[in-house]
Design a protein around this motif. Structure first.
Motif, mmCIF file in Angstrom:
data_model
loop_
_atom_site.group_PDB
_atom_site.id
_atom_site.type_symbol
_atom_site.label_atom_id
_atom_site.label_comp_id
_atom_site.label_asym_id
_atom_site.label_seq_id
_atom_site.Cartn_x
_atom_site.Cartn_y
_atom_site.Cartn_z
ATOM 1 N N THR A 142 28.115 25.258 21.770
ATOM 2 C CA THR A 142 28.880 25.557 22.986
ATOM 3 C C THR A 142 30.369 25.616 22.687
ATOM 4 O OG1 THR A 142 27.200 24.438 24.329
ATOM 5 C CG2 THR A 142 29.326 24.862 25.363
ATOM 6 N N THR A 149 35.216 32.847 22.857
ATOM 7 C CA THR A 149 35.367 33.542 24.135
ATOM 8 C C THR A 149 36.681 33.223 24.829
ATOM 9 O OG1 THR A 149 32.951 33.405 24.392
ATOM 10 C CG2 THR A 149 34.240 34.012 26.345
ATOM 11 N N SER A 164 32.382 27.874 35.304
ATOM 12 C CA SER A 164 31.918 29.210 34.959
ATOM 13 C C SER A 164 31.053 29.181 33.703
ATOM 14 C CB SER A 164 33.121 30.138 34.754
ATOM 15 O OG SER A 164 32.702 31.415 34.323
ATOM 16 N N ILE A 165 31.467 28.411 32.709
ATOM 17 C CA ILE A 165 30.701 28.310 31.459
ATOM 18 C C ILE A 165 29.336 27.687 31.719
ATOM 19 C CG2 ILE A 165 30.621 27.201 29.183
ATOM 20 C CD1 ILE A 165 33.727 27.402 29.181
ATOM 21 N N HIS A 167 27.641 27.707 34.475
ATOM 22 C CA HIS A 167 26.816 28.683 35.194
ATOM 23 C C HIS A 167 26.234 29.709 34.213
ATOM 24 C CE1 HIS A 167 27.250 27.473 39.320
ATOM 25 N NE2 HIS A 167 28.578 27.468 39.259
ATOM 26 N N LYS A 168 27.042 30.123 33.256
ATOM 27 C CA LYS A 168 26.558 31.089 32.254
ATOM 28 C C LYS A 168 25.467 30.466 31.394
ATOM 29 C CE LYS A 168 31.046 33.463 31.877
ATOM 30 N NZ LYS A 168 30.650 34.753 32.450
ATOM 31 N N SER A 171 22.195 30.269 33.507
ATOM 32 C CA SER A 171 21.556 31.567 33.724
ATOM 33 C C SER A 171 21.056 32.209 32.432
ATOM 34 C CB SER A 171 22.547 32.516 34.405
ATOM 35 O OG SER A 171 23.640 32.821 33.543
ATOM 36 N N GLU A 173 23.116 33.489 30.193
ATOM 37 C CA GLU A 173 24.068 34.519 29.769
ATOM 38 C C GLU A 173 24.673 34.173 28.415
ATOM 39 O OE1 GLU A 173 28.201 36.590 31.415
ATOM 40 O OE2 GLU A 173 26.866 35.532 32.800
ATOM 41 N N VAL A 174 24.839 32.872 28.147
ATOM 42 C CA VAL A 174 25.253 32.425 26.830
ATOM 43 C C VAL A 174 24.005 32.370 25.944
ATOM 44 C CG1 VAL A 174 26.291 30.543 25.503
ATOM 45 C CG2 VAL A 174 27.137 31.065 27.803
#
Length: 245
Positions: A142, A149, A164-165, A167-168, A171, A173-174
């Motif tokens: 991470t 990023t 935001s991280i 949440h990514k 989901s 997204e990461v």
């Protein structure tokens, strides 16, 4: 749900998350989760008082890992008008202590193959990594992703970017090469909840702030009598050691 619960979504969320914590984690507190979920006692709970600052030094996590864990728990259950959050309640300390238990080394789990990384959640944990390993790899991955990023590690981000991280990560997204990021995120959420609601003897729930926010009385033998009455429990929470909120 009562009208007051609708005005306090965080309290309602915290009460509901109790049903997601493994029974082995909360068994030592001596309460029945089903009874708690069925009893609308939260609206009468007093706002918790912030516990004193802790000088705890981690025994498992490195300095950089410790900063990461503290930053994560501070956003998963943040402090707000209802009271202290997971950081103030000592959830990070709980997780560090937990990393030195048989649970964290996988000694209590079946750790033989086959390992199915994309198995549906209802099949349970399917990775070959024990919690200790998942934290070590997850934190490093991470922070590396954050540096690439955003130019700095997770703990150095502001609150909005941390949210935001996370949440990514939740989901998917990461993406990490060695393990699914959702598994790491889920472990952090579970352990943070455990640290917020555990008996204070385990290092978390300092000042019994988690119990106070949901109206849970702790290790009291007469609690079930009040559950059957469907009335608010009128006494302060008590820990296993006899400490009172």
């Amino acid at each position: 749900m009562s009208e007051q619960d609708q005005d306090n979504p965080r309290r309602d969320f915290l009460r509901k998350t109790l049903t997601l914590i493994p029974v082995v984690t909360v068994a030592s507190t001596g309460f029945g989760m089903n009874a708690l979920a069925a009893t609308d006692i939260a609206p009468t709970a007093k706002a918790p008082i912030a516990p004193p600052a802790s000088d705890y030094q981690p025994s498992f996590f490195t300095k950089e890992e410790w900063a990461f864990v503290q930053a994560v728990v501070s956003r998963l259950i943040p402090a707000d008008e209802l009271g202290p959050g997971a950081l103030e309640a000592g959830a990070a300390e709980f997780i560090d202590r937990q990393m030195n238990t048989p649970y964290a080394t996988g000694a209590l789990w079946y750790m033989q193959g086959p390992f199915v990384t994309d198995a549906p959640p209802e099949l349970g944990y399917q990775l070959q990594l024990a919690p200790q390993q998942l934290y070590r790899l997850g934190i490093a991955a991470t922070d590396a992703w954050c540096k690439t990023t955003y130019g700095k590690v997770f703990a150095a981000q502001d609150s909005a970017t941390r949210d935001s991280i996370l949440h990514k990560m939740e989901s998917g997204e990461v993406v990490f090469d060695d393990f699914p990021v959702k598994a790491f995120f889920s472990l952090m959420v579970q352990n943070t909840r455990e640290g917020f609601f555990c008996d204070p003897v385990h290092g978390g729930n300092k000042g019994m702030v988690g119990w106070t926010q949901i109206g849970f009385p702790g290790a009291r033998a007469d609690f079930m009598d009040w559950v059957e009455r469907n009335e608010p429990y009128p006494f302060p929470a008590v820990s296993i050691r006899g400490e009172r909120a």
